[in-house]
Design a protein around this motif. Structure first.
Motif, PDB file in Angstrom:
ATOM      1  N   PRO A 256      42.873  30.025 -66.908  1.00  0.00           N
ATOM      2  CA  PRO A 256      42.207  31.250 -67.382  1.00  0.00           C
ATOM      3  C   PRO A 256      42.935  32.501 -66.884  1.00  0.00           C
ATOM      4  CG  PRO A 256      40.949  30.224 -65.612  1.00  0.00           C
ATOM      5  CD  PRO A 256      42.043  29.255 -65.966  1.00  0.00           C
ATOM      6  N   ALA A 257      42.593  33.620 -67.459  1.00  0.00           N
ATOM      7  CA  ALA A 257      43.288  34.874 -67.154  1.00  0.00           C
ATOM      8  C   ALA A 257      43.091  35.306 -65.703  1.00  0.00           C
ATOM      9  CB  ALA A 257      42.801  35.961 -68.116  1.00  0.00           C
TER      10      ALA A 257
ATOM     11  N   CYS B  69      38.733  22.347 -59.119  1.00  0.00           N
ATOM     12  CA  CYS B  69      39.965  21.688 -59.533  1.00  0.00           C
ATOM     13  C   CYS B  69      39.872  21.254 -60.997  1.00  0.00           C
ATOM     14  CB  CYS B  69      40.245  20.477 -58.649  1.00  0.00           C
ATOM     15  SG  CYS B  69      40.507  20.892 -56.901  1.00  0.00           S
ATOM     16  N   PRO B  70      41.002  21.134 -61.699  1.00  0.00           N
ATOM     17  CA  PRO B  70      40.984  20.722 -63.114  1.00  0.00           C
ATOM     18  C   PRO B  70      40.320  19.353 -63.289  1.00  0.00           C
ATOM     19  CG  PRO B  70      43.138  21.583 -62.515  1.00  0.00           C
ATOM     20  CD  PRO B  70      42.362  21.455 -61.230  1.00  0.00           C
ATOM     21  N   LEU B  71      39.581  19.200 -64.405  1.00  0.00           N
ATOM     22  CA  LEU B  71      38.858  17.957 -64.690  1.00  0.00           C
ATOM     23  C   LEU B  71      39.683  16.978 -65.517  1.00  0.00           C
ATOM     24  CD1 LEU B  71      35.311  19.402 -65.427  1.00  0.00           C
ATOM     25  CD2 LEU B  71      36.047  18.193 -63.383  1.00  0.00           C
TER      26      LEU B  71
ATOM     27  N   GLY C 228      42.392  23.527 -67.178  1.00  0.00           N
ATOM     28  CA  GLY C 228      42.755  24.514 -66.179  1.00  0.00           C
ATOM     29  C   GLY C 228      41.727  24.572 -65.056  1.00  0.00           C
ATOM     30  N   TYR C 229      41.954  25.493 -64.130  1.00  0.00           N
ATOM     31  CA  TYR C 229      40.991  25.720 -63.067  1.00  0.00           C
ATOM     32  C   TYR C 229      39.791  26.457 -63.653  1.00  0.00           C
ATOM     33  CZ  TYR C 229      44.936  24.453 -60.120  1.00  0.00           C
ATOM     34  OH  TYR C 229      45.979  23.779 -59.552  1.00  0.00           O
ATOM     35  N   TRP C 230      38.644  26.248 -63.062  1.00  0.00           N
ATOM     36  CA  TRP C 230      37.422  26.827 -63.612  1.00  0.00           C
ATOM     37  C   TRP C 230      36.473  27.218 -62.494  1.00  0.00           C
ATOM     38  CZ3 TRP C 230      32.922  23.574 -63.108  1.00  0.00           C
ATOM     39  CH2 TRP C 230      33.202  22.283 -62.644  1.00  0.00           C
ATOM     40  N   LYS C 231      35.577  28.105 -62.801  1.00  0.00           N
ATOM     41  CA  LYS C 231      34.606  28.571 -61.802  1.00  0.00           C
ATOM     42  C   LYS C 231      33.322  27.746 -61.906  1.00  0.00           C
ATOM     43  CE  LYS C 231      36.271  33.337 -61.431  1.00  0.00           C
ATOM     44  NZ  LYS C 231      35.919  34.779 -61.513  1.00  0.00           N
ATOM     45  N   LEU C 232      32.719  27.546 -60.752  1.00  0.00           N
ATOM     46  CA  LEU C 232      31.533  26.695 -60.693  1.00  0.00           C
ATOM     47  C   LEU C 232      30.378  27.249 -61.519  1.00  0.00           C
ATOM     48  CD1 LEU C 232      30.153  24.213 -59.457  1.00  0.00           C
ATOM     49  CD2 LEU C 232      29.537  25.617 -57.479  1.00  0.00           C
ATOM     50  N   ASN C 233      30.259  28.563 -61.612  1.00  0.00           N
ATOM     51  CA  ASN C 233      29.102  29.130 -62.329  1.00  0.00           C
ATOM     52  C   ASN C 233      29.160  28.881 -63.829  1.00  0.00           C
ATOM     53  OD1 ASN C 233      31.155  30.866 -62.982  1.00  0.00           O
ATOM     54  ND2 ASN C 233      30.036  32.749 -62.438  1.00  0.00           N
ATOM     55  N   SER C 234      30.263  28.308 -64.339  1.00  0.00           N
ATOM     56  CA  SER C 234      30.314  27.955 -65.764  1.00  0.00           C
ATOM     57  C   SER C 234      29.382  26.785 -66.086  1.00  0.00           C
ATOM     58  CB  SER C 234      31.745  27.608 -66.179  1.00  0.00           C
ATOM     59  OG  SER C 234      32.201  26.445 -65.496  1.00  0.00           O
ATOM     60  N   THR C 235      28.930  26.039 -65.060  1.00  0.00           N
ATOM     61  CA  THR C 235      27.987  24.928 -65.270  1.00  0.00           C
ATOM     62  C   THR C 235      26.559  25.345 -64.942  1.00  0.00           C
ATOM     63  OG1 THR C 235      28.329  24.097 -63.014  1.00  0.00           O
ATOM     64  CG2 THR C 235      29.770  23.241 -64.730  1.00  0.00           C
TER      65      THR C 235
END
Length: 908
Positions: free
Chosen positions: A786-787, A336-338, A344-351
């Motif tokens: 994101p796209a 969920c957005p921070l 925006g929405y984001w994927k967990l693997n970005s951390t």
């Protein structure tokens, strides 16, 4: 014939009639060039200074030692100042001091007068009696049986014995001028050390009046503050880089520089006895404490390094980080957005990167290290008490009680407290501060302290608001990962990290700015309270300054450790600050890495800035101040002129040294669970700190007035308080900031595979929220997503333990949440009780005073009483023999005839 009025006691000012002279043989003849007023006419006749050593610390007769220097510039419009100086110097002469003036034409700048002060034997003996200064009466004959195991291993770290023990060990007793022949007086000129001499002279200078109209106007401090004199200081005995050419100069400053202040000696022991002899016990006890603290830090640093290496070696076993980084697990979890609108929405693997970094500090070793530091701090404090007790015995401070300092009133207290009352114990009139005035001043002081603490908290809230506001901006800027173009560090930079680093830097700048304000505020508040004694003044100032610094330095760390990410709410029901700024969340890797970042920036920045400020600023100021003198012939640059161009060591100089180290002590104990390498950084800093302080004391500062202290004072209680608080803070950091407890609860209670592994932990620790239930004001703006985001994605995940949408208790806390909370509270209770039990057991097991020290103290006291008794008996026998046969063969006293004294009792 002696005439004595009043009583001889502490804080008495001995005056001598102008007709009295001090033509003691040991002092040589009077300087023929010194006028009755004490001012030398020699400078006006043109003196060839090349005949004198520029390092000489004696009057022009080469016999009388310079015990203190006063300097002043003769202003054109300074008639009042001239009158004050005349009265003050006349009163100093009445008090028995001898004066000699260097004319301004002989100074390097051509405008500064130097008044040299010498205390003859009679004055030293009288005030040594008044101040109860301990002096030797017999060589110490108690054998020292203490043997250090494996003593040969410490040989490379030792200094020559002449440096470590510059004088023999003696039994000592308080000086009594009526029993002068009881003490070991071989030479009156060298019996009292230079540090003792300048302490006695300063005692007189601080209490001598400078006007006959109002004797409440007195003291060198007031004359310095109103510009009558520009400086007052005792002399160094030589240049720091070269021994004095005068054989009568001890050149102890050169020895200290060679064996202590040189950085190449960083692995050597400190010459504490020489430091104490040259600078006095108060400075000696500081360096003893700093050295002991540094030694104990080495043990904590080794254990902390082992814990860090454990996290490094178990890097590949980090199952939850593997799941975050796995494209099929973390890459498929939509978060969920921070923040509102801009995120925006984001994927967990970005951390992925931050989760790996977090593992270095957030592992099982963290729990062990937090418990270890709770025990370490107890051992440090208990062993320091033993070390301090040993120093008290070796430095003749065993009978130095606070009551002795309580008798020595501050001159400012005597001046401002015009009311007097009878002391029922001493039966003397003494100044006092009325209760109403004291209560009013205390209330005003407390209100001022609360106001400034509120200002600090307001600044911290401002930084928090910055974090909340700027995070959205960073998230919007980095949504397409433009930082990946940066070499090496691009992939590591996340909106969370960018926000944390910039906020920490801003917070550090604010801390440094506020520090400058707090110093002046704390001093102003303490002066307003009019403390009675120097000890009370220092204790009050210590508490205020530490309170200010505690809130200033630690409040941001407390926010990250205990508030960030704890009161966030959940999607659809977020918590807002100021009604519009959404509270920060911790990323799935936890808030511990952010606390580590905050700690590293503030702690490292403070230490680096402190060392630069301590070393570079005095050097630049001294270099600039002595630029003119460097162009003069070397023979014209005398000892007092060299010292005059150095920085003055203020009354609070040592206070700031303690404060710096105690703040560091707080960093490595209060938050050490988040950063096991903190003791290692502190160790490196302190190794440098010891030598920087030593270099600064020996090369950049004038010689401080020697003063006594038998402990580190109020800092001891502050350290004890920080030690107790550190157990609580580290327990809460492990429980609530670290993810250690949720992982253990999952592994032992919620692992579905029947194995003790962390597989599935990430999915279990994230709750589900339906995207269509997100309020319109919180949804990302068009173009922020994101796209890869499309309408087929209907749910997002967030960090919490709540029931999913459609459940009967939708978005309520699950039972797992309460199990984890219970486990956290249980861990805190168990850890605190275990550590406190061990602390109290260790404190009970280790006595504060070593048994051999107790035995030696008792033995010394017995011998003092025995020798004094025998001395009195022998004197009585001699007196009876004289009276019986009228043929007195009594040995003469060390000073057969004393001049006329007058004791001013109003100073008591």
């Amino acid at each position: 014939m002696n005439r004595i009025t009043g009583r001889t006691g502490d804080q008495s000012l001995i005056e001598m009639s102008p007709s009295d002279s001090f033509n003691d043989e040991s002092n040589g003849p009077h300087n023929p060039y010194t006028s009755a007023s004490g001012s030398s006419q020699l400078g006006q006749q043109g003196i060839d200074k090349s005949t004198q050593s520029k390092d000489s610390v004696f009057f022009r007769d080469g016999v009388r030692r310079i015990d203190f220097i006063l300097s002043y510039v003769d202003d054109k419009d300074g008639e009042r100042k001239q009158e004050r100086r005349r009265e003050y110097e006349a009163n100093l002469q009445k008090a028995g001091l001898e004066l000699e003036t260097e004319d301004k034409s002989e100074s390097d700048d051509g405008k500064t007068f130097f008044l040299k002060i010498h205390a003859p034997w009679e004055v030293l003996a009288t005030y040594a009696d008044v101040l109860k200064i301990k002096v030797p009466f017999k060589a110490n004959d108690i054998p020292d049986h203490s043997q250090i195991p494996m003593n040969w291993l410490s040989t490379p770290f030792r200094l020559p014995d002449l440096v470590m023990h510059p004088e023999p060990d003696y039994f000592t007793a308080p000086f009594d001028k009526d029993k002068a022949d009881f003490f070991l007086i071989d030479d009156k000129d060298t019996f009292f050390s230079p540090s003792t001499r300048n302490r006695i002279v300063f005692y007189i200078l601080a209490r001598c009046p400078y006007t006959t109209e109002d004797k409440q106007k007195k003291g060198i401090k007031r004359l310095l503050s109103n510009g009558t004199y520009s400086s007052a200081f005792p002399l160094h005995d030589s240049r720091y880089y070269k021994k004095s050419r005068d054989p009568n100069c001890e050149s102890e400053r050169f020895s200290l520089y060679k064996h202590w202040a040189t950085f190449l000696c960083f692995f050597k022991e400190q010459p504490l006895n020489l430091i104490r002899k040259y600078y006095g016990e108060k400075i000696g006890i500081y360096f003893a404490w700093l050295g002991f603290y540094t030694e104990m830090l080495s043990f904590a640093a080794v254990v902390g390094l082992i814990c860090f290496l454990y996290g490094l070696m178990t890097y590949e076993e980090n199952e939850w980080s593997k799941e975050i980084c796995d494209e099929n697990i973390g890459g498929q979890i939509i978060m969920c957005p921070l923040c509102d609108k801009k995120c925006g929405y984001w994927k967990l693997n970005s951390t992925c990167s931050s989760s790996w970094q977090s593992h270095l500090f957030d592992n099982v070793g963290t729990v062990f290290f937090a418990i270890f530091m709770g025990i370490w701090v107890t051992l440090f404090l208990e062993f320091w008490k033993r070390r301090q007790a040993r120093l008290e015995y070796e430095w003749d401070l065993v009978d130095f009680e606070e009551e002795q300092q309580q008798l020595q009133l501050r001159p400012e207290y005597e001046t401002k407290c015009t009311n007097k009352r009878l002391n029922h114990i001493t039966q003397e009139m003494e100044p006092y501060l009325p209760v109403t005035s004291k209560c009013a001043r205390t209330c005003l002081s407390g209100a001022t302290v609360l106001f400034w603490i509120s200002l600090i908290i307001a600044c911290i809230i401002g930084v928090i608001a910055y974090r909340l506001a700027v995070y959205a901006a960073f998230a919007s800027i980095m949504k397409d990962s433009p930082t990946n173009n940066l070499h090496m560090v691009g992939s590591l930079i996340t909106p969370q990290l960018a926000t944390s680093v910039t906020a920490s830097c801003i917070n550090f700048v604010i801390i440094m700015i506020l520090n400058l304000m707090y110093e002046r505020v704390a001093i102003w508040i303490t002066d307003m309270e009019i403390p009675k004694t120097h000890l009370e003044y220092e204790n009050k100032l210590t508490v205020k300054m530490f309170l200010f610094q505690f809130v200033n330095y630690y409040s941001s760390c407390f926010y990250v450790a205990f508030f960030k990410g704890k009161f966030v709410g959940h999607p659809g029901d977020y918590v807002y600050m100021f009604g519009k700024l959404r509270n920060e969340e911790c990323d799935p890797g936890g808030c511990l890495i952010e606390l580590t970042t905050q700690l590293v920036i503030v702690m490292t920045g403070k230490q680096v800035w402190g060392n630069i400020q301590e070393a570079l600023v005095p050097w630049l100021m001294n270099w600039w101040g002595s630029r003119k003198a460097r162009n003069h012939p070397e023979s014209l640059y005398c000892r007092w002129e060299q010292d005059h161009d150095l920085q003055g060591f203020g009354q609070l100089g040592l206070f700031y040294e303690y404060l710096e180290m105690v703040i560091q002590f707080g960093f490595i104990t209060l938050f050490v669970a988040s950063f096991p390498l903190a003791p290692l950084l502190a160790l490196f800093n302190n190794i440098i700190e010891v030598r920087v302080d030593a270099w600064k004391f020996t090369t950049q500062f004038r010689r401080p007035v020697a003063s006594k202290a038998h402990s580190i004072g109020a800092w001891q209680e502050i350290l004890n308080g920080v030690a107790v608080l550190s157990v609580v803070t580290n327990a809460f950091i492990v429980a609530f900031t670290s993810d250690m407890i949720p992982r253990l609860v999952y592994m032992y209670a919620y692992q579905t595979n029947g194995q003790l592994s962390m597989k599935g932990y990430i999915n279990d620790s994230l709750s589900i929220f339906s995207i269509d239930q997100i309020p319109a004001e919180s949804r990302p703006e068009p173009g922020e997503n994101p796209a890869w985001f499309n309408s087929s994605i209907t749910t997002c995940r967030y960090r919490d333990y709540r029931y999913p949408p459609g459940h009967g208790q939708e978005y309520k806390h699950t039972m797992q949440f309460w199990h984890i909370l219970a486990a956290k509270l249980a861990f805190i209770i168990i850890m605190e009780h275990v550590v406190f039990l061990v602390k109290y057991f260790v404190a009970w097991l280790i006595p504060d005073v070593p048994s051999e020290v107790k035995a030696r103290v008792k033995r010394e006291r017995y011998l003092v009483q025995e020798y004094l008794h025998n001395y009195e008996v022998e004197k009585l026998k001699d007196q009876l023999t004289c009276n019986t046969y009228n043929d007195c063969t009594c040995p003469p006293m060390i000073y057969p005839s004393l001049p006329t004294h007058e004791v001013l009792s109003e100073c008591l």
